[in-house]
Enzyme design. Sequence first.
Site, PDB file in Angstrom:
ATOM      1  N   GLU A  90      40.482 104.092  43.596  1.00 46.87           N
ATOM      2  CA  GLU A  90      41.160 104.314  42.321  1.00 46.87           C
ATOM      3  C   GLU A  90      40.724 105.571  41.567  1.00 46.87           C
ATOM      4  O   GLU A  90      41.523 106.161  40.859  1.00 46.87           O
ATOM      5  CB  GLU A  90      40.934 103.090  41.417  1.00 46.87           C
ATOM      6  CG  GLU A  90      41.571 101.811  41.925  1.00 46.87           C
ATOM      7  CD  GLU A  90      43.090 101.884  41.920  1.00 46.87           C
ATOM      8  OE1 GLU A  90      43.665 102.354  40.917  1.00 46.87           O
ATOM      9  OE2 GLU A  90      43.700 101.494  42.930  1.00 46.87           O
ATOM     10  N   SER A 478      42.798  35.090  33.959  1.00 50.35           N
ATOM     11  CA  SER A 478      41.513  34.392  33.994  1.00 50.35           C
ATOM     12  C   SER A 478      40.316  35.325  34.114  1.00 50.35           C
ATOM     13  O   SER A 478      39.175  34.892  33.917  1.00 50.35           O
ATOM     14  CB  SER A 478      41.494  33.398  35.162  1.00 50.35           C
ATOM     15  OG  SER A 478      42.476  32.395  34.964  1.00 50.35           O
TER      16      SER A 478
END
Length: 815
Positions: A90, A478
């Site tokens: 770059e 239950s």
Amino acid sequence: MRFILRIFGWLFAAGAIAFVIGAALAGGLIWHYSQDLPDYAQLRNYEPPVMTRVHAGDGSLIAEYARERRLYLPIQAVPKLVVDAYISAEDKNFYKHMGVDPEGLVRAAISNYRNRSANRRPQGASTITQQVAKNFFLSPEQSIERKIREALVALKLESTYSKDKILELYLNEIYLGAPAPGQGSYGIAAAALNYFGKSVHELNLQEAAYLAALPKAPSDLHPFRNRDRAIERRNYVIDRMVENGYVKREVGEDAKKQPLGVNPRTVSPNQIAAGYFAEEIRRELQDRYGEKKLLEGGLSVRATVDPKTQLMARKALVDGLVRFDEARGWRGAIQKLDTGRDWGAAIGELPVLGDVAPWRLAVVLESSGDSAKLGLHPLRDNAGHLNKERQTVTLAADGIKWTRRARVSQAVSVGDVVYVEPMDSRPGYVRLRQLPEVNGAIVVMDPFSGRVIAMVGGFSHDQSEFNRATQALRQPGSSFKPFVYATALDNGYTPSSIVLDAPIEIDQGPGLGMWRPENYDGKFTGPRTLRYGIQFSKNLMTVRLAKDVGMPLIAEYARRFGIYDDLQPVLSMSLGAGETTVMRMTAGYSMLVNGGRRIRPTLIDRIQDRTGTTIYRHDQRVCEGCNADKWANQSEPRLIDNREQVLDPLTAYQMVSILEGVVNAGTATVVKSVGKPLAGKTGTTNDAKDVWFVGFSPDLAVGVYMGFDKPKSLGTSATAGQYAAPIFRDFMTVALKDKPATPFRVPAGIKLIRVDPKSGMRAGGEGGILEAFKPGTAPPDSYSVIGAAGDGSAPLSVGPGGGGRAIGSGTGGLY
């Protein structure tokens, strides 16, 4: 001679005037574009969006949440190889120029002039600093004005920040493409993980060069769609690195010969069947911190899930759901498909469930008599495209036994789309499967801390995101009774207290009629101990006990245990008529086995922010003496547990002992085959719309629920012992396989006395059972019966005002 001097003088004067005018124009231009430049000083406190990552208890990554998949990496942590690659690709003069590179401008101008007729993209001359200026402050538009502003901002940045700081911003901000769908990578750290499954420190030369090639055109350099172009650009970066002296030529040449080596990683909770777990964490994080911090805050979350246990839990639940569903027969294919064209492409267009492995979607290609040829749904490659390879399997008679069809051709026909599962014993053969209509949930919890070790909220999270472990409010039936009995035991009753198991009528008030509860089997057995009432899940005994204890007190205990926030104090609630969740029930049972300490269920151990600071920790215990600077003969450090005691530890053990009897000789004897000390309680609601089993070992609590999402009966004879308890059994069998048979811990003060299981009185000789009693209590010497206002042969009437009630108030005469 004088004339020549005059000409030179005139030229000098003209040049000076032109220079002054040019300088004035340039100064004016700079002044004009400098008036509204962005505030570059804000980069001092810049915090880019960073993804939130969720790790399992063993450190493995299970989920990521982000708008931009980024991991911020300080420049000091970036390897020199990566820095050299990006500078070469770059901006080779990055550490020399002042923000704008004149040499690069000239080089780009010459290159673009030479290539003006080659139809190539013009070469840019933006430095890394200029790219930072553009990415952070300016738009991407191609214009002279933007380039001028970009250069001005770059010069300002260079005068304010160090080169390393500018490079750090650049390497963490740039977009580097997506190697696979949903893997858009921002910054080099995320890109290294997404492209190669590596940290930046593990990248080799060719991998670093490829990542450095991507900023120019990440989409055009895709590793699968444009492989040749990607390799060409990567090799260009390697050549620049050699030219700049960062890499030896022979090393560079060798790297250029290597393939790209891109291998996109897969991050999905489906890898450990934890879709429901991850989604529950996501919701909690969003509720706690908001969407912005979830998606951009860079949180590091350590979840409580154990991957191995999670897979065990899912398998146990799925096996139970499939077992129930297949017992009701084959319902037919998912849909029909035209197999005239490329069947792989046709079935490849259909959506598949990603969390039901090893099940595979398939289409029937041929069917004749006792076998059928099926084509499997093609897998997808790293680019997301269907593989061209076509795989076929055979469905034989032994793969359809459960369907109750005599021949394969009676179960499937050409074009049928079905799910199949490979048969381990016969490679190339499959077993027919169908998605179960029934659903359910399982929660596995550490009873001492509340850490949820595993949670499965349904058959498939891809099929339905509704979490039946935390969101489904269902009647526990239950399985709620232990909290009724625990309330009684904590308020003067003993396991040997006798309650009448006989018909009873409850006047519900004006205009509401009489409520006549019944036992599941419609029978009654007369006076029985509290242990018997739980062990065989007697509704009539529970109602009588609840009436004697008082529903307001039971509602308070239910609140303490976290089962309900505000239980309606009516007797039907003692039978589990209120609605709650599997998570709450499992936490409630955990408090029984941990000695009555309050716990808070959690899916998260710890949360850290982007700086590593812990902002949440589930374990709130204080370590006294853990911060000593040095050894000075002080006492050993100790953990201070300040959690609330919701139940007397002695009462808790009495309840554990009774629930152990449910497994050994009660309604859950199917669990006994695990061969380890276990306890728990079944729960079956009216019409068997919901079946539950919640239980525990000394160190693990597990809650299981099964039912239809739209409540309907599971069958006239369905029970929790038949469907829910086997899921618990299957899970505990594998979870405790390599664990020793640890007995339940008996707290100090408990007396184990041998009693007659029927009368509850002290037993003589070797007969009877060992029952747990608190200090100051013992088996009764006389036979007192709660609710014995009659002979038990006729219903005992109880009025709402208490007049003529058969259940005595208080606890007198129980011992």
